[in-house]
Write an enzyme that holds these catalytic residues in place. Structure first.
Site, PDB file in Angstrom:
ATOM      1  N   THR A 191      40.155  42.407  28.233  1.00 40.26           N
ATOM      2  CA  THR A 191      40.519  42.207  29.640  1.00 40.26           C
ATOM      3  C   THR A 191      42.024  42.020  29.731  1.00 40.26           C
ATOM      4  OG1 THR A 191      40.320  39.831  29.460  1.00 40.26           O
ATOM      5  CG2 THR A 191      38.373  41.014  30.200  1.00 40.26           C
ATOM      6  N   GLU A 336      34.396  43.321  32.625  1.00 38.35           N
ATOM      7  CA  GLU A 336      33.163  42.661  32.161  1.00 38.35           C
ATOM      8  C   GLU A 336      31.912  43.306  32.739  1.00 38.35           C
ATOM      9  OE1 GLU A 336      35.897  41.227  33.193  1.00 38.35           O
ATOM     10  OE2 GLU A 336      36.368  39.391  32.117  1.00 38.35           O
ATOM     11  N   TRP A 454      41.082  28.835  54.265  1.00 34.74           N
ATOM     12  CA  TRP A 454      41.458  29.911  53.361  1.00 34.74           C
ATOM     13  C   TRP A 454      42.125  31.063  54.096  1.00 34.74           C
ATOM     14  CZ3 TRP A 454      36.827  30.871  49.508  1.00 34.74           C
ATOM     15  CH2 TRP A 454      36.676  29.737  48.711  1.00 34.74           C
TER      16      TRP A 454
HETATM   17  P1  AMP Z   1      39.824  44.402  35.589  1.00 37.44           P
HETATM   18  O1  AMP Z   1      38.822  43.701  34.782  1.00 37.44           O
HETATM   19  O2  AMP Z   1      41.199  44.388  35.023  1.00 37.44           O
HETATM   20  O3  AMP Z   1      39.368  45.790  35.924  1.00 37.44           O
HETATM   21  O4  AMP Z   1      39.967  43.623  36.951  1.00 37.44           O
HETATM   22  C1  AMP Z   1      38.852  43.314  37.739  1.00 37.44           C
HETATM   23  C2  AMP Z   1      39.304  42.643  39.008  1.00 37.44           C
HETATM   24  O5  AMP Z   1      40.045  43.555  39.824  1.00 37.44           O
HETATM   25  C3  AMP Z   1      38.161  42.205  39.888  1.00 37.44           C
HETATM   26  O6  AMP Z   1      37.598  40.993  39.462  1.00 37.44           O
HETATM   27  C4  AMP Z   1      38.849  42.103  41.238  1.00 37.44           C
HETATM   28  O7  AMP Z   1      39.585  40.902  41.366  1.00 37.44           O
HETATM   29  C5  AMP Z   1      39.829  43.243  41.195  1.00 37.44           C
HETATM   30  N1  AMP Z   1      39.261  44.397  41.906  1.00 37.44           N
HETATM   31  C6  AMP Z   1      38.653  45.464  41.374  1.00 37.44           C
HETATM   32  N2  AMP Z   1      38.299  46.331  42.353  1.00 37.44           N
HETATM   33  C7  AMP Z   1      38.670  45.777  43.523  1.00 37.44           C
HETATM   34  C8  AMP Z   1      38.573  46.164  44.899  1.00 37.44           C
HETATM   35  N3  AMP Z   1      38.052  47.319  45.272  1.00 37.44           N
HETATM   36  N4  AMP Z   1      39.056  45.317  45.831  1.00 37.44           N
HETATM   37  C9  AMP Z   1      39.613  44.137  45.485  1.00 37.44           C
HETATM   38  N5  AMP Z   1      39.758  43.726  44.216  1.00 37.44           N
HETATM   39  C10 AMP Z   1      39.283  44.531  43.244  1.00 37.44           C
END
Ligand code: AMP
Length: 561
Positions: A191, A336, A454
């Site tokens: 990650t 994840e 919020w």
């Molecule tokens: P990663 O594991 O680096 O792919 O990041 C995942 C995180 O990216 C998620 O938990 C969200 O916080 C953010 N994320 C992914 N897709 C979206 C989306 N369409 N809108 C808002 N946040 C997103």
């Protein structure tokens, strides 16, 4: 229930990644795989050829004595050789470990050591990175440059460096894919974690094949054999959202952009290869749209794109839909989760709705794929209603969602419910409406709490980027003596455009945001730091603005109500 269960009488066959490439070769062997290479040229091959060469990769791993479940790292762009490794490595019962080359070399070395990579394959553009880390990676017995033999650098300083082509050329293209437990690990991805050491999601054959089935469905990415699919999303980040697997399953044409992710290169590839479907994060699509606008360009065949990884601003959705006739599928997921959790498509009842109402639905992150259970909970862990209003921590469960991290890093992450079932806490804050559409309001650590209420930083950013002079915007909270926190917006102005602070703040008037949610200040910045996966890095921005103080008069008179 008493007595033994009557078992079904169906054949047992483990879900293995090798079955995808066997199927692809048999049923759509002539399907095209097109790659822009690091060298700059366009390379063309077929599913049959990918299958053949992935068997050579498997033999090469056997010959190198890589143990079952041994890790094979890649530091590579999207391309055909990377695809061969996807199938050759996992198919042969080893674990494909895709590394993010945008990380700091120290982090790359740390990750290689943590994963205990045995072999490491890299594109030549990452030679300097490999030169910087190889001496610190004792587990790696063989470094492979993804290039032809005659392009292998002679004085790289990397002992025993081999070219990929020489490595696999020495091996037979006959190989019987082994059959093993479908829960065997197939690939892994660390990650992007902004705090602490990175942690790895370790995918299995079963989770990957199930995810590929779900990803290809019509209400997900809707990929078919008639599609030409461009994953701009990198193969080094969560398996390019499963497209390399869904591609083999459906027999679509795959188009790989290599290292050229600028607007012109991506548009040229879309037009040249008749791309019908593309996948990427908003920051990359922003470059594409800017290029299209500047040149008055159109799309010929592109009809839909999945945008995710970060919130897709409504202005981007509107531009694709209204200006270019391209349907946007807003998707949400995470490393994840393999990564797909939700994709936004309309239900039948929405089709009769006016365009503006449809857009309001499409701006959400969408509905869960079958296989993903989700719920939102309040501060005491209580279930919150699906009414589109209640916001809480988003928890998920399902067969392609991690139950723990590789080597147990970080302890057991699951949250137990009253029935003892384990839910993965996503770290996202969201609302879910009565139709099951998820709307992410923030990462829990980015949420701004002003006077106990919020404020969604995503909402504030979405409005800012709809202003024609704004190229990029990030909203963060800064501490305030009365309200605890107040939002400010950091803005990158488009080249050649002018923007005054007051003009942007005025722009919030009449938008779907309460007066007290409007940022207290606009900070103009040259750039907003991006993380290794192209997302805005708010920790970096907070660090950049650590000496910033609110213009106190405005802040002190703002009312929360
Ligand atoms: P990663 O594991 O680096 O792919 O990041 C995942 C995180 O990216 C998620 O938990 C969200 O916080 C953010 N994320 C992914 N897709 C979206 C989306 N369409 N809108 C808002 N946040 C997103």
């Amino acid at each position: 229930m008493s007595g033994p269960a009557l078992l079904g009488l169906m054949q047992e066959q483990p879900l293995l990644i090798s079955s995808l490439i066997v199927f692809a070769e048999r049923h759509h062997g002539d399907g095209e795989i097109v790659s822009r290479r690091v060298e700059g040229d366009i390379h063309r091959t077929s599913w049959a050829e990918i299958a053949r060469r992935s068997r050579q990769v498997a033999n090469a791993l056997d010959a190198a004595g890589v143990a079952p479940s041994g890790r094979v790292g890649t530091i590579a762009w999207n391309g055909y050789r990377h695809l061969e490794l996807y199938y050759g490595v996992s198919g042969a019962g080893r674990v494909l470990h895709t590394l993010n080359p945008r990380l700091h070399p120290d982090q790359v070395a740390w990750i290689i050591n943590h994963a205990e990579d045995d072999v490491l394959c890299f594109d030549l553009s990452f030679l300097p990175l490999v030169q910087a880390v190889h001496a610190r990676c004792p587990s790696v017995r063989q470094w492979i440059a993804l290039c032809d033999a005659d392009r292998l650098p002679q004085d790289s300083g990397i002992p025993g460096l081999l070219s990929y082509e020489a490595w696999i050329d020495a091996c037979s293209d006959r190989y019987d894919w082994p059959v093993f437990d479908e829960n065997t690990a197939s690939s892994m991805c660390y990650t992007s974690g902004t705090t602490g050491n990175p942690k790895a999601a370790l995918y299995s054959h079963r989770s990957t094949v199930l995810h590929a089935y779900a990803a290809a469905l019509p209400d997900a990415m809707g990929i078919s054999s008639c599609d030409s699919v461009l994953p701009v999303v990198p193969m080094f980040h969560v398996n390019a959202w499963g497209i390399p697997y869904a591609g083999a399953l459906t027999g679509c044409k795959l188009v790989f952009p290599g290292p050229a992710l600028d607007g012109k290169s991506v548009h040229d590839l879309i037009e040249g290869e008749g791309v019908t479907f593309a996948a990427g994060v908003p920051t990359v699509w922003q470059m594409l749209l800017a290029h299209m606008e500047a040149g008055g360009l159109r799309f010929t065949a592109l009809n839909r794109t999945v945008i995710g990884g970060a919130a897709c601003p409504p202005s981007m959705l509107r531009a694709f839909r209204e200006r270019y006739g391209v349907e946007v599928l807003h998707g949400w997921g995470m490393t994840e989760m393999s990564p797909l959790g939700t994709v936004c498509t309309l239900k039948k009842k929405h089709l009769a709705w006016p365009a503006e109402q449809q857009l309001a639905v499409l701006q959400k992150q969408g509905r869960a794929l079958f296989g993903v259970q989700m719920k939102i909970v309040g501060e005491q862990g209580e279930d919150l209603p699906w009414d589109g209003k209640a916001c809480g921590d988003l928890l998920v469960r399902g067969p392609w969602i991690v139950r723990e991290y590789f080597k147990g890093e970080g302890g057991n992450p699951l949250v137990r419910d009253a029935d003892g079932a384990g839910w993965f806490p996503t770290g996202d804050v969201a609302a879910i409406d009565a139709d099951g559409y998820l709307q992410i309001t923030d990462r829990s650590k980015d949420v701004i709490k002003s006077g106990g209420e919020w404020i969604s930083s995503i909402d504030i950013e979405n409005i800012a980027v709809a202003h024609p002079a704004v190229a990029m915007a990030a909203c963060i909270g800064v501490s305030h003596p009365k309200w605890d926190e107040r939002p400010i917006i950091a803005v990158v102005v488009r080249p050649g455009a002018q923007l005054a602070k007051e003009e942007l703040l005025d722009f919030y008037r009449g938008k779907t945001v309460a007066k007290w949610q409007v940022p207290d200040d606009v900070v103009f910045v040259e750039s907003i730091p991006l993380g290794a996966t192209g997302k805005m890095l708010k920790t970096g921005l907070r660090e950049q603005l650590r000496d910033y103080r609110l213009p106190d008069v405005t802040a002190a008179t703002t009312t929360n109500g």
